[in-house]
Design a protein around this motif. Structure first.
Motif, PDB file in Angstrom:
ATOM      1  N   GLY A  50       1.536   1.394  17.271  1.00  0.00           N
ATOM      2  CA  GLY A  50       1.399   0.427  16.196  1.00  0.00           C
ATOM      3  C   GLY A  50       1.712   1.046  14.845  1.00  0.00           C
ATOM      4  O   GLY A  50       2.533   1.961  14.724  1.00  0.00           O
ATOM      5  N   ASP A  51       1.010   0.570  13.822  1.00  0.00           N
ATOM      6  CA  ASP A  51       1.218   1.109  12.483  1.00  0.00           C
ATOM      7  C   ASP A  51       0.428   2.389  12.241  1.00  0.00           C
ATOM      8  O   ASP A  51       0.684   3.100  11.274  1.00  0.00           O
ATOM      9  N   PHE A  52      -0.531   2.678  13.107  1.00  0.00           N
ATOM     10  CA  PHE A  52      -1.402   3.840  12.925  1.00  0.00           C
ATOM     11  C   PHE A  52      -0.613   5.124  13.154  1.00  0.00           C
ATOM     12  O   PHE A  52      -0.207   5.421  14.284  1.00  0.00           O
ATOM     13  N   ARG A  53      -0.394   5.876  12.100  1.00  0.00           N
ATOM     14  CA  ARG A  53       0.370   7.123  12.154  1.00  0.00           C
ATOM     15  C   ARG A  53       0.231   7.817  10.808  1.00  0.00           C
ATOM     16  O   ARG A  53      -0.299   7.249   9.848  1.00  0.00           O
ATOM     17  N   LEU A  54       0.711   9.038  10.730  1.00  0.00           N
ATOM     18  CA  LEU A  54       0.757   9.755   9.454  1.00  0.00           C
ATOM     19  C   LEU A  54       2.200   9.835   8.984  1.00  0.00           C
ATOM     20  O   LEU A  54       3.106  10.130   9.771  1.00  0.00           O
ATOM     21  N   LEU A  55       2.397   9.603   7.694  1.00  0.00           N
ATOM     22  CA  LEU A  55       3.709   9.651   7.067  1.00  0.00           C
ATOM     23  C   LEU A  55       3.661  10.630   5.904  1.00  0.00           C
ATOM     24  O   LEU A  55       2.813  10.491   5.009  1.00  0.00           O
TER      25      LEU A  55
ATOM     26  N   LEU B 266       7.637   8.696   2.905  1.00  0.00           N
ATOM     27  CA  LEU B 266       7.221   7.631   1.994  1.00  0.00           C
ATOM     28  C   LEU B 266       8.296   7.363   0.948  1.00  0.00           C
ATOM     29  O   LEU B 266       8.594   6.206   0.622  1.00  0.00           O
ATOM     30  N   ASP B 267       8.896   8.419   0.416  1.00  0.00           N
ATOM     31  CA  ASP B 267       9.971   8.244  -0.563  1.00  0.00           C
ATOM     32  C   ASP B 267      11.164   7.526   0.061  1.00  0.00           C
ATOM     33  O   ASP B 267      11.797   6.672  -0.580  1.00  0.00           O
ATOM     34  N   ALA B 268      11.476   7.864   1.305  1.00  0.00           N
ATOM     35  CA  ALA B 268      12.597   7.213   1.988  1.00  0.00           C
ATOM     36  C   ALA B 268      12.300   5.734   2.223  1.00  0.00           C
ATOM     37  O   ALA B 268      13.174   4.874   2.032  1.00  0.00           O
ATOM     38  N   LEU B 269      11.081   5.403   2.624  1.00  0.00           N
ATOM     39  CA  LEU B 269      10.711   4.010   2.851  1.00  0.00           C
ATOM     40  C   LEU B 269      10.760   3.198   1.564  1.00  0.00           C
ATOM     41  O   LEU B 269      11.199   2.043   1.554  1.00  0.00           O
ATOM     42  N   GLN B 270      10.316   3.810   0.461  1.00  0.00           N
ATOM     43  CA  GLN B 270      10.324   3.100  -0.815  1.00  0.00           C
ATOM     44  C   GLN B 270      11.743   2.855  -1.324  1.00  0.00           C
ATOM     45  O   GLN B 270      11.966   1.957  -2.129  1.00  0.00           O
ATOM     46  N   ALA B 271      12.692   3.627  -0.833  1.00  0.00           N
ATOM     47  CA  ALA B 271      14.083   3.462  -1.268  1.00  0.00           C
ATOM     48  C   ALA B 271      14.811   2.368  -0.501  1.00  0.00           C
ATOM     49  O   ALA B 271      15.913   1.976  -0.889  1.00  0.00           O
TER      50      ALA B 271
ATOM     51  N   GLY C 175       0.805  -1.212   0.000  1.00  0.00           N
ATOM     52  CA  GLY C 175       0.000   0.000   0.000  1.00  0.00           C
ATOM     53  C   GLY C 175       0.840   1.265   0.000  1.00  0.00           C
ATOM     54  O   GLY C 175       0.539   2.225  -0.716  1.00  0.00           O
ATOM     55  N   LEU C 176       1.908   1.273   0.794  1.00  0.00           N
ATOM     56  CA  LEU C 176       2.773   2.457   0.859  1.00  0.00           C
ATOM     57  C   LEU C 176       3.528   2.660  -0.448  1.00  0.00           C
ATOM     58  O   LEU C 176       3.762   3.801  -0.866  1.00  0.00           O
ATOM     59  N   ASP C 177       3.923   1.566  -1.108  1.00  0.00           N
ATOM     60  CA  ASP C 177       4.603   1.683  -2.397  1.00  0.00           C
ATOM     61  C   ASP C 177       3.691   2.271  -3.465  1.00  0.00           C
ATOM     62  O   ASP C 177       4.151   2.963  -4.378  1.00  0.00           O
ATOM     63  N   ALA C 178       2.399   1.964  -3.370  1.00  0.00           N
ATOM     64  CA  ALA C 178       1.465   2.349  -4.430  1.00  0.00           C
ATOM     65  C   ALA C 178       0.980   3.792  -4.310  1.00  0.00           C
ATOM     66  O   ALA C 178       0.538   4.376  -5.303  1.00  0.00           O
ATOM     67  N   THR C 179       1.044   4.374  -3.127  1.00  0.00           N
ATOM     68  CA  THR C 179       0.464   5.705  -2.950  1.00  0.00           C
ATOM     69  C   THR C 179       1.320   6.785  -3.605  1.00  0.00           C
ATOM     70  O   THR C 179       2.553   6.739  -3.573  1.00  0.00           O
TER      71      THR C 179
END
Length: 321
Positions: free
Chosen positions: A154-159, A164-169, A79-83
């Motif tokens: 948990g996973d509930f947070r705002l990014l 998001l770009d850093a996570l995808q890298a 999901g994070l990769d697709a946004t």
């Protein structure tokens, strides 16, 4: 889109209609443009059919259907990769994390924070053992890791988009997302809430899975277990050396009586246990290296509905539906 709400789904058919209704009501109050990216992680019930029905009703509901059950961390990664939005909010489908907190997350984001963590003050509906083990886990992993993982979060947070770009890298395949959220850094803050019980259904997480999840978190962000194995080996060697000196002195002073069978067995079993434990710790890290060396994708997408960007799709013709 301004905001993408990322929802991993595994057998959540009893929660989806209520989840969508609450998210839509909240987001309409904010006035932000939004989308709801639902990742079907190999559900065996009618979760996918319900998601398709919601997509037909509201095109802001978008679907990524994975080829099988890859696990929550992989589904969240998909999901994070697709946004492509300015910000993303991971949210569990069981409604334990209330969508009504989204305006608070957005407000802190507007203040300039890149990460807004939702910290749990209480966990209603969960056993004392699960609450206690979760409390202990966060404290242990933070003592062992150089990266401070926000406790009781948990996973509930705002990014934000830069996060998001850093996570995808990040190239790693065995992913502990709570640790990765903290590892990338950026300016962060917290909001606090009381977690509600599940809206419908039962959790599929058992204690064995939670234990493996804890091991995954520790080995992903700490080398302390390897160091402890080395320290333990050094300690055992030191004790064996001291014992050898004592044997030499006792032999000179008292002679050399035949030692008993129980003491020999205890010594052998103790040393064997230490060796096996050290090998197990090394094997855990070696297994991670083996998994990473194969360079398999974290997930595979079978089909997607309404998505412009769906990485790792098996059937490219199915990406627009």
């Amino acid at each position: 889109m301004t905001v993408s709400i990322i929802i991993p789904c595994h057998n959540e058919s009893g929660n989806l209609e209520t989840l969508y209704t609450r998210i839509r009501a909240v987001m309409e109050q904010t006035g932000e443009s939004w989308e709801m990216i639902c990742v079907n992680d190999g559900s065996s019930d009618d979760t996918l059919l319900q998601l398709i029905a919601l997509h037909s009703q509201d095109k802001r509901v978008k679907i990524i259907d994975l080829s099988r059950n890859f696990g929550k961390e992989a589904a969240l990664t998909a999901g994070l990769d697709a946004t492509l939005s300015d910000a993303a909010i991971p949210l569990d489908a069981d409604l334990q994390d209330p969508p009504e907190l989204i305006p608070e997350l957005l407000a802190q984001w507007r203040e300039g924070f890149d990460v807004v963590n939702a910290v749990r003050l209480s966990r209603t509906g969960e056993s004392w053992l699960k609450r206690a083990s979760a409390h202990v886990f966060y404290r242990i992993v933070n003592r062992m890791s150089e990266v401070e993982i926000p406790p009781d979060t948990g996973d509930f947070r705002l990014l934000s988009r830069p996060v998001l770009d850093a996570l995808q890298a990040l190239p790693e395949r065995r992913r502990f997302m709570k640790g990765l959220f903290a590892w990338v850094g950026f300016r962060s803050t917290n909001i606090y809430y009381h977690r509600a019980p599940r809206h419908s259904g039962k959790t599929t997480w058992n204690y064995w899975q939670l234990w493996n999840f804890a091991v995954e978190g520790i080995t992903s962000f700490s080398q302390v277990p390897l160091q402890l194995a080395a320290y333990l080996g050094f300690l055992v060697s030191l004790l064996a050396f001291l014992y050898a000196i004592w044997l030499i002195i006792s032999t000179i002073v008292y002679g050399n009586p035949v030692k008993g069978y129980p003491s020999i067995m205890v010594t052998l079993l103790f040393l064997s246990g230490v060796q096996l434990m050290a090998l197990g710790v090394i094997g855990e890290y070696l297994g991670r290296i083996y998994e990473e060396s194969k360079q398999r994708p974290v997930y595979l997408v079978k089909q997607a509905w309404g998505m412009v960007n769906a990485p790792n799709t098996i059937l490219a013709d199915d990406i627009h539906k």
